[in-house]
Write an enzyme that holds these catalytic residues in place. Sequence first.
Site, mmCIF file in Angstrom:
data_model
loop_
_atom_site.group_PDB
_atom_site.id
_atom_site.type_symbol
_atom_site.label_atom_id
_atom_site.label_comp_id
_atom_site.label_asym_id
_atom_site.label_seq_id
_atom_site.Cartn_x
_atom_site.Cartn_y
_atom_site.Cartn_z
ATOM 1 N N GLU A 139 -7.877 3.019 0.117
ATOM 2 C CA GLU A 139 -8.445 2.822 1.673
ATOM 3 C C GLU A 139 -9.244 1.536 2.116
ATOM 4 O O GLU A 139 -9.094 1.101 3.177
ATOM 5 C CB GLU A 139 -9.210 4.108 1.972
ATOM 6 C CG GLU A 139 -8.633 5.525 1.845
ATOM 7 C CD GLU A 139 -7.310 5.485 2.772
ATOM 8 O OE1 GLU A 139 -6.865 4.824 3.701
ATOM 9 O OE2 GLU A 139 -6.140 6.411 2.423
ATOM 10 N N HIS A 148 0.791 -0.820 2.685
ATOM 11 C CA HIS A 148 1.682 -0.118 1.400
ATOM 12 C C HIS A 148 2.301 -0.872 0.497
ATOM 13 O O HIS A 148 3.051 -1.835 1.247
ATOM 14 C CB HIS A 148 2.083 1.270 1.996
ATOM 15 C CG HIS A 148 1.257 2.292 2.438
ATOM 16 N ND1 HIS A 148 1.346 3.108 3.443
ATOM 17 C CD2 HIS A 148 -0.156 2.549 1.919
ATOM 18 C CE1 HIS A 148 0.347 3.771 3.564
ATOM 19 N NE2 HIS A 148 -0.675 3.742 2.759
ATOM 20 N N CYS A 173 -1.845 -4.729 -7.790
ATOM 21 C CA CYS A 173 -0.749 -5.459 -8.354
ATOM 22 C C CYS A 173 -0.849 -6.924 -8.116
ATOM 23 O O CYS A 173 -1.806 -7.369 -7.200
ATOM 24 C CB CYS A 173 0.645 -5.043 -7.829
ATOM 25 S SG CYS A 173 1.251 -5.647 -6.206
HETATM 26 ZN ZN LIG Z 1 -2.455 4.057 2.668
HETATM 27 ZN ZN LIG Z 2 0.587 -4.049 -4.677
#
Ligand SMILES: [Zn+2]
Ligand SMILES: [Zn+2]
Length: 192
Positions: A139, A148, A173
């Site tokens: 969040e 996302h 990532c």
């Molecule tokens: Zn989210």
């Molecule tokens: Zn990512």
Amino acid sequence: MKRNSTRGRIISLVPMGAVRADYLRSLAEAMREQFGLPVELTANQGRPVYALDAKRKQYNSQLIIRKLPQIAPAYALKILGVTDIDLFSPIFSYVFGEAQFHGRCAVVSTFRLHPNPESNPRPGCPPLLDRLEKEAIHELGHTFGLRHCPDPDCVMSYSVGVDCADRKFPYFCPSCRDLLLWHLATDIFLGA
Ligand SMILES: [Zn+2]
Ligand SMILES: [Zn+2]
């Protein structure tokens, strides 16, 4: 031009309701690690009764997010509410949390994150805390302008249920991290 070096450089953690003190400490540590910012804990605000929807018997996360700036210190760059109540957002039956995209505030709840027999937490980390950390980082990631991520390991991947929360790691990532660092530098420079 001289800038105040501390203004706008903290994450404010706002407990609202029954959230364990040791969980809050772990959460603060996880935030500090992932975002590289000091974390300050405010006094517990109690359950946000103003956000209760009497018909649904759930709490409207958008109302909570709107109120957070009145509670946290004005100099906080980001504000994260942490609660134990059942949150909803008008178009969803429930949410783990919600954030203002590229904004200042977010909220997460332990309510839907409680352990199930199939849960797969990291060794030494109880499933509830493990999930809470991931959803909190997720969040706050949104407040820094992250969307996302298609990588299911990435903390920014969308959690449809607790299984998805268990699947991902409590960090970004490489591409989300790059984007985060860029946004972090920009937000701090602008004093958000
Ligand atoms: Zn989210
Ligand atoms: Zn990512």
